[in-house]
Design a protein around this motif. Structure first.
Motif, PDB file in Angstrom:
ATOM      1  N   VAL A 107      10.956 -32.995   3.917  1.00 12.54           N
ATOM      2  CA  VAL A 107      10.517 -33.947   2.238  1.00 12.54           C
ATOM      3  C   VAL A 107      11.711 -35.057   2.637  1.00 12.54           C
ATOM      4  N   PHE A 108      12.856 -34.784   2.246  1.00 15.59           N
ATOM      5  CA  PHE A 108      14.360 -35.538   2.651  1.00 15.59           C
ATOM      6  C   PHE A 108      14.547 -36.305   3.585  1.00 15.59           C
ATOM      7  N   VAL A 109      14.154 -36.802   4.174  1.00 16.56           N
ATOM      8  CA  VAL A 109      13.605 -37.225   5.398  1.00 16.56           C
ATOM      9  C   VAL A 109      15.084 -38.269   5.408  1.00 16.56           C
ATOM     10  N   LYS A 110      14.938 -39.079   4.344  1.00 18.28           N
ATOM     11  CA  LYS A 110      16.477 -40.146   4.754  1.00 18.28           C
ATOM     12  C   LYS A 110      17.963 -39.335   3.568  1.00 18.28           C
ATOM     13  N   ASP A 111      18.121 -38.365   3.510  1.00 14.65           N
ATOM     14  CA  ASP A 111      18.992 -38.439   2.395  1.00 14.65           C
ATOM     15  C   ASP A 111      19.182 -36.767   3.675  1.00 14.65           C
ATOM     16  N   SER A 112      20.405 -37.282   3.955  1.00 17.19           N
ATOM     17  CA  SER A 112      21.019 -36.030   5.079  1.00 17.19           C
ATOM     18  C   SER A 112      21.785 -35.316   4.561  1.00 17.19           C
ATOM     19  N   SER A 113      22.276 -35.642   3.125  1.00 17.13           N
ATOM     20  CA  SER A 113      22.798 -34.399   2.540  1.00 17.13           C
ATOM     21  C   SER A 113      21.779 -33.588   2.116  1.00 17.13           C
ATOM     22  N   ALA A 114      20.215 -33.587   2.493  1.00 17.54           N
ATOM     23  CA  ALA A 114      19.556 -32.675   1.149  1.00 17.54           C
ATOM     24  C   ALA A 114      20.108 -30.870   1.546  1.00 17.54           C
ATOM     25  N   VAL A 115      20.456 -30.249   2.663  1.00 12.40           N
ATOM     26  CA  VAL A 115      19.965 -29.247   3.545  1.00 12.40           C
ATOM     27  C   VAL A 115      21.342 -28.631   2.753  1.00 12.40           C
ATOM     28  N   PHE A 116      22.480 -29.612   2.261  1.00 12.55           N
ATOM     29  CA  PHE A 116      23.410 -28.495   1.581  1.00 12.55           C
ATOM     30  C   PHE A 116      23.332 -28.718   0.476  1.00 12.55           C
ATOM     31  N   TYR A 117      22.521 -29.336  -0.031  1.00 14.42           N
ATOM     32  CA  TYR A 117      22.063 -29.050  -1.529  1.00 14.42           C
ATOM     33  C   TYR A 117      21.001 -27.513  -1.642  1.00 14.42           C
ATOM     34  N   ALA A 118      20.328 -27.677  -1.534  1.00 11.85           N
ATOM     35  CA  ALA A 118      19.178 -26.454  -0.728  1.00 11.85           C
ATOM     36  C   ALA A 118      20.012 -25.065  -0.396  1.00 11.85           C
ATOM     37  N   ALA A 119      21.193 -25.142   0.809  1.00 10.47           N
ATOM     38  CA  ALA A 119      22.307 -24.549   0.454  1.00 10.47           C
ATOM     39  C   ALA A 119      22.717 -23.628  -0.643  1.00 10.47           C
ATOM     40  N   ILE A 120      22.533 -24.458  -1.294  1.00 12.72           N
ATOM     41  CA  ILE A 120      23.169 -24.110  -2.727  1.00 12.72           C
ATOM     42  C   ILE A 120      22.459 -23.020  -3.219  1.00 12.72           C
ATOM     43  N   PHE A 121      21.065 -22.836  -3.436  1.00 13.31           N
ATOM     44  CA  PHE A 121      20.146 -22.202  -3.640  1.00 13.31           C
ATOM     45  C   PHE A 121      20.328 -20.715  -2.502  1.00 13.31           C
ATOM     46  N   ASN A 122      20.183 -20.805  -1.305  1.00  9.93           N
ATOM     47  CA  ASN A 122      20.418 -19.337  -0.380  1.00  9.93           C
ATOM     48  C   ASN A 122      21.820 -19.185  -0.276  1.00  9.93           C
ATOM     49  N   MET A 128       8.675 -11.025  -5.717  1.00 14.90           N
ATOM     50  CA  MET A 128       8.647 -12.340  -6.581  1.00 14.90           C
ATOM     51  C   MET A 128      10.067 -13.034  -6.776  1.00 14.90           C
ATOM     52  N   VAL A 129      11.248 -12.532  -6.867  1.00 15.49           N
ATOM     53  CA  VAL A 129      12.827 -13.238  -6.822  1.00 15.49           C
ATOM     54  C   VAL A 129      12.793 -13.412  -5.626  1.00 15.49           C
ATOM     55  N   PHE A 130      12.481 -13.677  -4.416  1.00 12.41           N
ATOM     56  CA  PHE A 130      13.680 -14.253  -3.216  1.00 12.41           C
ATOM     57  C   PHE A 130      13.108 -14.216  -2.228  1.00 12.41           C
ATOM     58  N   SER A 131      12.953 -15.724  -2.082  1.00 16.75           N
ATOM     59  CA  SER A 131      12.381 -16.415  -1.200  1.00 16.75           C
ATOM     60  C   SER A 131      12.797 -17.031   0.522  1.00 16.75           C
ATOM     61  N   ASN A 132      11.562 -17.174   0.808  1.00 19.09           N
ATOM     62  CA  ASN A 132      12.493 -18.272   2.405  1.00 19.09           C
ATOM     63  C   ASN A 132      13.365 -19.157   2.468  1.00 19.09           C
ATOM     64  N   VAL A 133      13.685 -19.168   1.582  1.00 21.32           N
ATOM     65  CA  VAL A 133      14.965 -20.610   1.124  1.00 21.32           C
ATOM     66  C   VAL A 133      15.247 -20.675   2.315  1.00 21.32           C
TER      67      VAL A 133
END
Length: 308
Positions: free
Chosen positions: A121-136, A105-110
């Motif tokens: 999804v954020f094809v025009k925002d090259s910084s998006a992976v960094f924002y996702a890395a915050i969750f990682n 329930m808590v841990f997902s394949n982030v």
């Protein structure tokens, strides 16, 4: 943010590569030993490169305050998931494998799945992976402490050890913070080299997921009836709840979208690895990973279409 058709096609593309990884493993082109080495390659080199490339090449679409807000939201979101997970085994009447259910329930394949999806999804925002890395980053800190304690049942396994902070993905994430907040610009050759390595992350991740699913006894996967309501709650109910909880005060679509996508990810592959390590119900974990990954093909585009 990409349109719904683009999102669906990108995720379908990822699923096709997963299927290739599945078939390659069944055909013994990818062995379990080979999968282990590929996983190490992604975890120690290409995933960290993805995070660093996101800030080295990105336009930094979020302000420093917004990045801090996203970090705070990530911690609060995981706190909420832990609260939900606490009551889950009681509702399901699952005492023996309570820790496994909480972990799912808590841990997902982030990371393996989350980064490629965010990139799509954020094809025009090259910084998006960094924002996702915050969750990682939050994922890594909690999975090897709270998560390990849940599955092992041993409080000693839940201690925060300094060694955990030396994991490449954590070092890369913390370094990415420094780069983002200082505005440091790397030489173009260095950025291009890191990007060259980062580009192989998505296909490698999908091949690894497909290889992991190939060892799941498919005949018994779909008979785990308690998984269905849990996965619907995890991949639809909670992302929708997070959306409405945040939409009242978060106006930035990137922040909102990243949070919803991270909450909608399938069960972390780490669940099965921990179950193997601590001799818990590995079949339950593998079934959760398999079913949730299949479900995400429909749920993620649907959520993006309905909410955004």
């Amino acid at each position: 943010m990409a349109d719904i058709t683009t999102i669906f096609l990108k995720i379908l593309q990822l699923v096709i590569v997963i299927a290739i990884g599945y078939a390659a493993t069944k055909a013994r082109v990818i062995t379990q030993e080979g999968k282990k080495h590929l996983s190490e390659l992604v975890l120690t080199i290409t995933n960290p490169c993805s995070v660093l490339f996101a800030v080295l090449s990105g336009e930094n679409t979020l302000t420093k305050k917004q990045v801090l807000l996203l970090t705070a939201i990530a911690f609060v979101a995981y706190g909420f998931l832990i609260l939900v997970a606490h009551f889950l085994p009681k509702v399901l009447r699952e005492k023996k494998d309570a820790g496994v259910w909480r972990f799912m329930m808590v841990f997902s394949n982030v990371g393996f799945f989350g980064f490629p999806v965010v990139r799509a999804v954020f094809v025009k925002d090259s910084s998006a992976v960094f924002y996702a890395a915050i969750f990682n980053l939050v994922f890594q800190l909690l999975a090897y402490t709270y998560g390990a304690r849940q599955i092992s049942g041993d409080r000693e396994e839940g201690r925060l050890r300094p060694k955990l902070l030396l994991k490449p993905i954590i070092i890369a994430s913390l370094l990415a913070y420094v780069i983002y907040f200082t505005g440091w610009k790397a030489p173009k050759f260095m950025t291009d080299t890191v990007g060259f390595m980062a580009n192989v992350t998505s296909p490698l991740c999908m091949l690894i997921i497909g290889s992991s699913l190939a060892i799941v006894p498919v005949g018994r996967v779909f008979t785990r009836w308690k998984l269905y309501p849990v996965l619907i709650l995890k991949q639809i109910g909670i992302p929708v709840a997070v959306y409405f909880a945040l939409s009242g005060f978060v106006t930035n679509e990137t922040i909102l979208g990243i949070c919803v996508i991270m909450m909608a990810m399938p069960v972390a592959a780490l669940t099965a690895l921990f179950c193997t390590k601590y001799e818990r119900d590995g079949e339950l974990a593998a079934s959760g990973v398999f079913l949730s990954t299949l479900l995400s093909v429909a749920t993620i585009p649907l959520l993006m279409w309905l909410l955004f």
